[in-house]
Each structure stands twice: as C-alpha cells, then as structure tokens.
Write an enzyme that holds these catalytic residues in place. Sequence first.
Site, mmCIF file in Angstrom:
data_model
loop_
_atom_site.group_PDB
_atom_site.id
_atom_site.type_symbol
_atom_site.label_atom_id
_atom_site.label_comp_id
_atom_site.label_asym_id
_atom_site.label_seq_id
_atom_site.Cartn_x
_atom_site.Cartn_y
_atom_site.Cartn_z
ATOM 1 N N HIS A 186 -6.041 -13.052 10.071
ATOM 2 C CA HIS A 186 -6.288 -13.355 11.483
ATOM 3 C C HIS A 186 -5.463 -12.426 12.353
ATOM 4 C CE1 HIS A 186 -7.165 -15.704 15.048
ATOM 5 N NE2 HIS A 186 -5.872 -15.676 15.356
ATOM 6 N N ASP A 219 -33.344 9.455 -3.377
ATOM 7 C CA ASP A 219 -34.500 9.369 -2.468
ATOM 8 C C ASP A 219 -35.810 9.728 -3.166
ATOM 9 O OD1 ASP A 219 -32.654 8.790 -0.505
ATOM 10 O OD2 ASP A 219 -33.245 10.405 0.854
ATOM 11 N N GLY A 246 -38.539 4.210 16.116
ATOM 12 C CA GLY A 246 -37.349 3.393 16.420
ATOM 13 C C GLY A 246 -36.712 2.855 15.162
ATOM 14 N N GLU A 278 -41.963 3.377 19.576
ATOM 15 C CA GLU A 278 -42.048 2.815 18.222
ATOM 16 C C GLU A 278 -43.443 2.212 18.074
ATOM 17 O OE1 GLU A 278 -40.426 2.363 15.177
ATOM 18 O OE2 GLU A 278 -42.210 1.165 14.768
ATOM 19 N N VAL A 293 -47.756 8.250 20.109
ATOM 20 C CA VAL A 293 -48.015 9.495 20.829
ATOM 21 C C VAL A 293 -49.372 9.986 20.354
ATOM 22 C CG1 VAL A 293 -47.191 11.837 21.239
ATOM 23 C CG2 VAL A 293 -45.552 9.993 20.817
HETATM 24 P P1 FAD Z 1 -30.224 14.466 -1.060
HETATM 25 O O1 FAD Z 1 -28.943 14.120 -0.400
HETATM 26 O O2 FAD Z 1 -31.450 14.581 -0.235
HETATM 27 O O3 FAD Z 1 -29.954 15.846 -1.812
HETATM 28 C C1 FAD Z 1 -30.951 16.478 -2.532
HETATM 29 C C2 FAD Z 1 -30.530 17.917 -2.744
HETATM 30 O O4 FAD Z 1 -31.465 18.507 -3.641
HETATM 31 C C3 FAD Z 1 -30.567 18.752 -1.481
HETATM 32 O O5 FAD Z 1 -29.384 19.497 -1.331
HETATM 33 C C4 FAD Z 1 -31.757 19.678 -1.695
HETATM 34 O O6 FAD Z 1 -31.593 20.945 -1.058
HETATM 35 C C5 FAD Z 1 -31.741 19.822 -3.203
HETATM 36 N N1 FAD Z 1 -33.010 20.262 -3.792
HETATM 37 C C6 FAD Z 1 -34.288 19.952 -3.385
HETATM 38 N N2 FAD Z 1 -35.163 20.554 -4.190
HETATM 39 C C7 FAD Z 1 -34.440 21.248 -5.123
HETATM 40 C C8 FAD Z 1 -34.784 22.060 -6.217
HETATM 41 N N3 FAD Z 1 -36.050 22.305 -6.549
HETATM 42 N N4 FAD Z 1 -33.786 22.609 -6.947
HETATM 43 C C9 FAD Z 1 -32.487 22.377 -6.644
HETATM 44 N N5 FAD Z 1 -32.112 21.613 -5.610
HETATM 45 C C10 FAD Z 1 -33.082 21.051 -4.876
HETATM 46 N N6 FAD Z 1 -27.800 7.240 4.051
HETATM 47 C C11 FAD Z 1 -26.776 6.389 4.017
HETATM 48 O O7 FAD Z 1 -26.586 5.699 3.006
HETATM 49 N N7 FAD Z 1 -25.933 6.240 5.086
HETATM 50 C C12 FAD Z 1 -26.097 6.963 6.219
HETATM 51 O O8 FAD Z 1 -25.328 6.815 7.171
HETATM 52 C C13 FAD Z 1 -27.167 7.879 6.284
HETATM 53 N N8 FAD Z 1 -27.374 8.623 7.389
HETATM 54 C C14 FAD Z 1 -28.385 9.539 7.399
HETATM 55 C C15 FAD Z 1 -28.570 10.305 8.544
HETATM 56 C C16 FAD Z 1 -29.581 11.241 8.591
HETATM 57 C C17 FAD Z 1 -29.771 12.068 9.837
HETATM 58 C C18 FAD Z 1 -30.412 11.441 7.452
HETATM 59 C C19 FAD Z 1 -31.488 12.483 7.473
HETATM 60 C C20 FAD Z 1 -30.249 10.674 6.321
HETATM 61 C C21 FAD Z 1 -29.235 9.709 6.280
HETATM 62 N N9 FAD Z 1 -29.035 8.906 5.166
HETATM 63 C C22 FAD Z 1 -28.013 8.010 5.143
HETATM 64 C C23 FAD Z 1 -29.880 9.014 3.967
HETATM 65 C C24 FAD Z 1 -29.147 9.842 2.895
HETATM 66 O O9 FAD Z 1 -28.874 11.119 3.405
HETATM 67 C C25 FAD Z 1 -30.009 9.938 1.650
HETATM 68 O O10 FAD Z 1 -30.401 8.670 1.215
HETATM 69 C C26 FAD Z 1 -29.225 10.626 0.540
HETATM 70 O O11 FAD Z 1 -28.791 11.901 0.938
HETATM 71 C C27 FAD Z 1 -30.068 10.739 -0.716
HETATM 72 O O12 FAD Z 1 -29.328 11.357 -1.706
HETATM 73 P P2 FAD Z 1 -30.032 12.167 -2.893
HETATM 74 O O13 FAD Z 1 -28.930 12.505 -3.823
HETATM 75 O O14 FAD Z 1 -31.194 11.432 -3.376
HETATM 76 O O15 FAD Z 1 -30.610 13.498 -2.238
HETATM 77 P P1 NAD Z 2 -37.272 4.845 9.349
HETATM 78 O O1 NAD Z 2 -38.254 4.477 8.317
HETATM 79 O O2 NAD Z 2 -35.962 4.187 9.392
HETATM 80 O O3 NAD Z 2 -37.916 4.643 10.796
HETATM 81 C C1 NAD Z 2 -39.116 5.267 11.161
HETATM 82 C C2 NAD Z 2 -39.707 4.468 12.302
HETATM 83 O O4 NAD Z 2 -40.771 5.220 12.855
HETATM 84 C C3 NAD Z 2 -40.295 3.134 11.861
HETATM 85 O O5 NAD Z 2 -39.810 2.111 12.692
HETATM 86 C C4 NAD Z 2 -41.797 3.342 11.998
HETATM 87 O O6 NAD Z 2 -42.489 2.152 12.314
HETATM 88 C C5 NAD Z 2 -41.848 4.340 13.118
HETATM 89 N N1 NAD Z 2 -43.053 5.170 13.171
HETATM 90 C C6 NAD Z 2 -43.772 5.667 12.138
HETATM 91 N N2 NAD Z 2 -44.803 6.415 12.600
HETATM 92 C C7 NAD Z 2 -44.726 6.385 13.957
HETATM 93 C C8 NAD Z 2 -45.486 6.984 14.999
HETATM 94 N N3 NAD Z 2 -46.534 7.758 14.726
HETATM 95 N N4 NAD Z 2 -45.142 6.731 16.279
HETATM 96 C C9 NAD Z 2 -44.055 5.947 16.573
HETATM 97 N N5 NAD Z 2 -43.294 5.366 15.618
HETATM 98 C C10 NAD Z 2 -43.608 5.602 14.326
HETATM 99 O O7 NAD Z 2 -37.128 6.436 9.225
HETATM 100 P P2 NAD Z 2 -36.084 7.448 9.863
HETATM 101 O O8 NAD Z 2 -35.416 6.852 11.028
HETATM 102 O O9 NAD Z 2 -36.808 8.734 9.984
HETATM 103 O O10 NAD Z 2 -35.026 7.589 8.697
HETATM 104 C C11 NAD Z 2 -35.462 7.966 7.382
HETATM 105 C C12 NAD Z 2 -34.643 7.298 6.333
HETATM 106 O O11 NAD Z 2 -33.370 7.931 6.238
HETATM 107 C C13 NAD Z 2 -34.330 5.844 6.617
HETATM 108 O O12 NAD Z 2 -35.378 4.995 6.218
HETATM 109 C C14 NAD Z 2 -33.099 5.629 5.798
HETATM 110 O O13 NAD Z 2 -33.488 5.376 4.476
HETATM 111 C C15 NAD Z 2 -32.403 6.971 5.879
HETATM 112 N N6 NAD Z 2 -31.345 6.919 6.913
HETATM 113 C C16 NAD Z 2 -30.337 6.023 6.748
HETATM 114 C C17 NAD Z 2 -29.346 5.946 7.694
HETATM 115 C C18 NAD Z 2 -28.240 4.968 7.479
HETATM 116 O O14 NAD Z 2 -28.082 4.488 6.371
HETATM 117 N N7 NAD Z 2 -27.462 4.633 8.492
HETATM 118 C C19 NAD Z 2 -29.365 6.741 8.820
HETATM 119 C C20 NAD Z 2 -30.410 7.639 8.966
HETATM 120 C C21 NAD Z 2 -31.397 7.717 7.991
#
Ligand code: FAD
Ligand code: NAD
Length: 474
Positions: free
Chosen positions: A443, A311, A180, A202, A236
């Site tokens: 406003h 990341d 969650g 969660e 789970v």
């Molecule tokens: P990434 O965006 O992960 O990019 C890394 C790149 O490196 C990838 O293209 C990968 O293929 C490439 N790579 C990996 N290994 C190699 C290699 N050996 N050689 C060359 N390239 C390589 N964050 C927000 O702030 N707001 C959001 O709304 C949000 N929503 C999200 C929703 C989802 C479903 C997910 C999964 C994540 C979300 N995030 C969000 C998190 C966000 O996507 C990440 O924090 C962000 O993309 C990190 O950026 P980065 O540049 O570190 O790496």
């Molecule tokens: P998260 O860390 O946000 O949430 C994971 C949740 O899973 C936690 O609440 C944790 O307690 C729970 N959990 C862990 N193990 C579990 C288990 N075995 N059974 C049930 N619950 C369990 O991770 P996420 O939702 O996978 O997202 C990953 C990361 O991607 C986020 O932490 C965030 O940094 C980034 N992200 C950001 C956005 C955004 O900025 N809007 C959106 C999506 C993802």
Amino acid sequence: MADAELVVIGAGPGGYAAAFLAADLGMDVTLVDPNPNPGGVCLYRGCIPSKALLHVAKVIHESGQAPNWGVTFSKPTFDLDTMRAWKNSVVEKLTGGTGEMGKRRKVKYRQGKAHLTGPTDLYITAADGSTETISFGKAIIATGSYPAGLPGFPKSPRIWDSTRALDLPEVPQRLLVVGGGYIGLELGTVYAALGSKVTVVEVLDSLLPGVDPDLVRPLARRLQKEFEAIQLGTRVTEVREEKDAIRVTLETEGKKPAEAAFDAVLVSVGRRPMTKGLGLQHTKVQVDGHGFIHVDAQRRTAEPTLYAIGDVAGEPMLAHKATHEGRTAVEAIHGDAVAFEPAAIPAVIFTDPEIAWAGLTEAAAKERGRPVRVAKFPWAASGRAITLGRTDGVTKLVVDPETERILGMGVCGPGAGELIAEGVLAIEMAARVKDVELSIHPHPTLTESVMEAASVFFGTSPHYYAPKRKGKQG
Ligand code: FAD
Ligand code: NAD
C-alpha cells in the site's frame, strides 16, 4: 552431414530467443535475418520504438495535467530530430545488446534473406546479392509479419504504415488513422500529443473490437477529448492524392458519404504473415486461409524438419507469444516433452489509459455461453489512483462460479500492462479468488486493485461497498 544442426529463419523475439536457447542447450545454430542485429519487427520497427514515443506522449500529457497540482510548465516545444535520435538510440542499444548476446553464445548470425529449396536446404541472399547455401537438420521459421495495405490507396509519402509513422517524418496538422486497433490508437496517441488533429475511422462499431467494452470505455472517453474525431462503423471508400493533401471519402452506415482532406494517412488495419519468397512450395508446409503456417502443439509444421513460431504461425501476433513458442519449438527439437498450451497470453494496449487482459475475457465467456462471475474494482476507490489524479480505471476478475478459480483478468488504467502479470500468474497457477484476496499487496499501489477486486467478489472490499447479492451471477 548438415552444415547446421539448426537454422532459425528470422531474428525477431521469436527467432532470436529460440536461437539463443538452442545454443544454451548445446546446439550448433545459424540465425538468418536481413537486419544488422537480432531484434526483428519488435525491436527495430514495432514494440520498442513505439513505446519510446509513447513515453514522450505520457510526459507531454502529465505536464498538461500538472497545473491541477499547482505546477505549471510552459507549453512544450518539440525537436523532432532529437526525439527521433533518442528513439533510434533506444533501438540501437537493444539490438546491439541482442547482437552481443548472440556472439557470446556462438550463434552464427547471417545477415540476409533465407529461401528454402527443400526440407533440409536453403540459400541466403545478402544485401549485396551474394548467396550462401546451407543444409540443416532442423529449421525454425520465424519470419513474422508485415503491415496489411488497403486496395485503392495510392503509393504516396503522405500514406503511412506503422514503420513510416515511427520514423517521425513530420507532425501532420491533420492525421487520418484508418483502423482503431492496437497500432492506430497507440500511434494516434503519439501524434495527438505532438499536436496533430487525429481522426480515427474504424469499420466496426467499437474501438479495439473484441476487447471487453467496460475496459475500452475509459480509454474511448479520454480519446474523444484528445482526438479530433472517432468515426465508428466507417470505411474509406475513395482516396485521392491532391497537391497538398490526401482527400478521402468516408462512408458511415446510415449517413451520406462525406469528403475530408488530411495531411497524412496512417493505415493500421492489421498485419499479414510473412511467407513471401520463403520457398514454402518446395516443402510440405501448409498455410491456412489467412496465410498463417499451420503448426501443432510443438510448433511442428507438416514438414517434419520444419517448425514455425511467432506472427507467421498465427494469432495473437504478440512478441511474448512468439518468444514462448520459440522455447516450445527448441525444447521439442531437443527431445523434451513440451507443448504450447498457455492458459493466459497477456495483451496490452499502451495507450493512456492502458488496457490489458489475460485469460478468459467476459466477452469470450458470453460468446461461448460459459457461466462466469465478474468482480470489478473501480479505481475511483483506489488511494493510489487518486494520488495520481487517475481515477478513470478499473480492475476486473473473471471467475469460475463453481470452483472460484480465476479464469481471466482485465485492467484499464495507467500501468495496466504491468498489473496484468499478476493475473497471468494467478491463472497459470490455478489460483482461486481467495488466494489473491489473502495475498498481502503493498500500500498504496495500483496492485492493490487486484486484491480489492478479489474482495469485491466476496462483497467485502473495505474501500468499495458492493455487498454480495445472493444468487447473483456475473
Ligand atoms: P518479427 O519480429 O516480425 O521478426 C521477423 C524477422 O524475420 C524480421 O526481422 C524479418 O525481416 C525477418 N525475415 C522475414 N523474412 C525472412 C527471410 N526470408 N529470411 C530471413 N529473415 C526473414 N507486440 C507486443 O507484444 N507488444 C507491443 O508493444 C507491440 N507493439 C507493436 C508495435 C508496432 C508498431 C508493431 C508493428 C508491432 C507491435 N507488436 C507488439 C507486435 C510484435 O512486433 C510482433 O508480434 C513480434 O515482433 C513478432 O515476433 P516474430 O519473432 O514472430 O517476428
Ligand atoms: P489490429 O487488428 O489491432 O486493428 C486493426 C483495426 O482495423 C481493427 O479494429 C479492424 O476492425 C480495423 N479495420 C480493418 N479494415 C478496416 C478498414 N478498411 N477501414 C477501417 N478500419 C478497418 O491491427 P493493427 O493495429 O494494425 O496491429 C497489428 C497487430 O500488431 C495487432 O493485432 C497486434 O497483434 C500487434 N500489435 C501489438 C501491439 C501491442 O501489443 N501493444 C501494438 C501494436 C501492434
């Protein structure tokens, strides 16, 4: 002489922003990534596609609410192919744009995976198996993260990670969301709006663990209605694939284990730093117990030629944090005196209502025993919120009781993700509550809730009667 002055490995919001800035500063830059264009997880399978689908969910919700305002639409029908094509077109538009931005800056884009063979050498493997060797002066590792899995979960087209869920393979009748957190609640919201019966499990005892409970409460209340079930303190313990379903055993503390069947399961239990196959063993780079690359304030690793951002370099795993770290790393390489030391990194959960916070949270202050005063403005008193039919929100300020400086801000409500930027600026500029109260806000807007929260601090909000109690803390 090295083939490239700077190589950036990974073209997510960390990597591509770093590469573009380095080019703007006159460096010769090579950017490596397996995707056709810069964008990374965020643009291809994260922030952008999820927000496109959440926009669809918002329209569905609002059309469902409209009969209260005297407008009745017929029940929506969904065309998944069109929805997917629209979402993909958003991704293509943005990634096409980043590709063009790179070309204009003469960043050399190499489509493939990079493997370090030493502190100044790497080779790139392209999708067709061909390789290219490059020597470099400096490199920035920006390889991002990948979804964490759970042991005992079989490989099955019914068991999804976020990437699969974003592909909209189907709208399962019964969807189990494990975790969650951000992804579970955002994508759970999308599928619930499309008609799935969503159950969230969660393991901890609240949704979005770590977020201030008063911000989570309005969201939890709404999700209780939209989701089939939210089971906290639950894990789970068994997963079996049957012919037409995934059967799971759920264990909740103090209760008998229960079995349930689902048409699909979304595993969203966090993400792991991506260092697999990167060749870090050929360098002095160190990683911590969670696999994050250890960096200093300039985002330097233990290997003097290598930097790491985004990341792969630690929490919070957010796109805007990655971008800003990229700026720091590039400026440090350029020789500028810089450090990554933000006072506030905003976080937004794009659910309905949204939750956003920046700086010090009330929960963190309590945990650290740091005295703070908290001023809250409930949206039931906001004219704008009432016109939107959304009075379930709250805006709060976390304030230093001595200096009256704003240390943190939190918001729950539609548009919270936009409102939080004011809090970031206030915190970074060391604004005091009075500064915000005296800044004229337009406003009727939800931004007024920030100014009103400041007035609540002084016990003088015109729309919310909460006189300041003498000697009262918090
Ligand atoms: P990434 O965006 O992960 O990019 C890394 C790149 O490196 C990838 O293209 C990968 O293929 C490439 N790579 C990996 N290994 C190699 C290699 N050996 N050689 C060359 N390239 C390589 N964050 C927000 O702030 N707001 C959001 O709304 C949000 N929503 C999200 C929703 C989802 C479903 C997910 C999964 C994540 C979300 N995030 C969000 C998190 C966000 O996507 C990440 O924090 C962000 O993309 C990190 O950026 P980065 O540049 O570190 O790496
Ligand atoms: P998260 O860390 O946000 O949430 C994971 C949740 O899973 C936690 O609440 C944790 O307690 C729970 N959990 C862990 N193990 C579990 C288990 N075995 N059974 C049930 N619950 C369990 O991770 P996420 O939702 O996978 O997202 C990953 C990361 O991607 C986020 O932490 C965030 O940094 C980034 N992200 C950001 C956005 C955004 O900025 N809007 C959106 C999506 C993802």
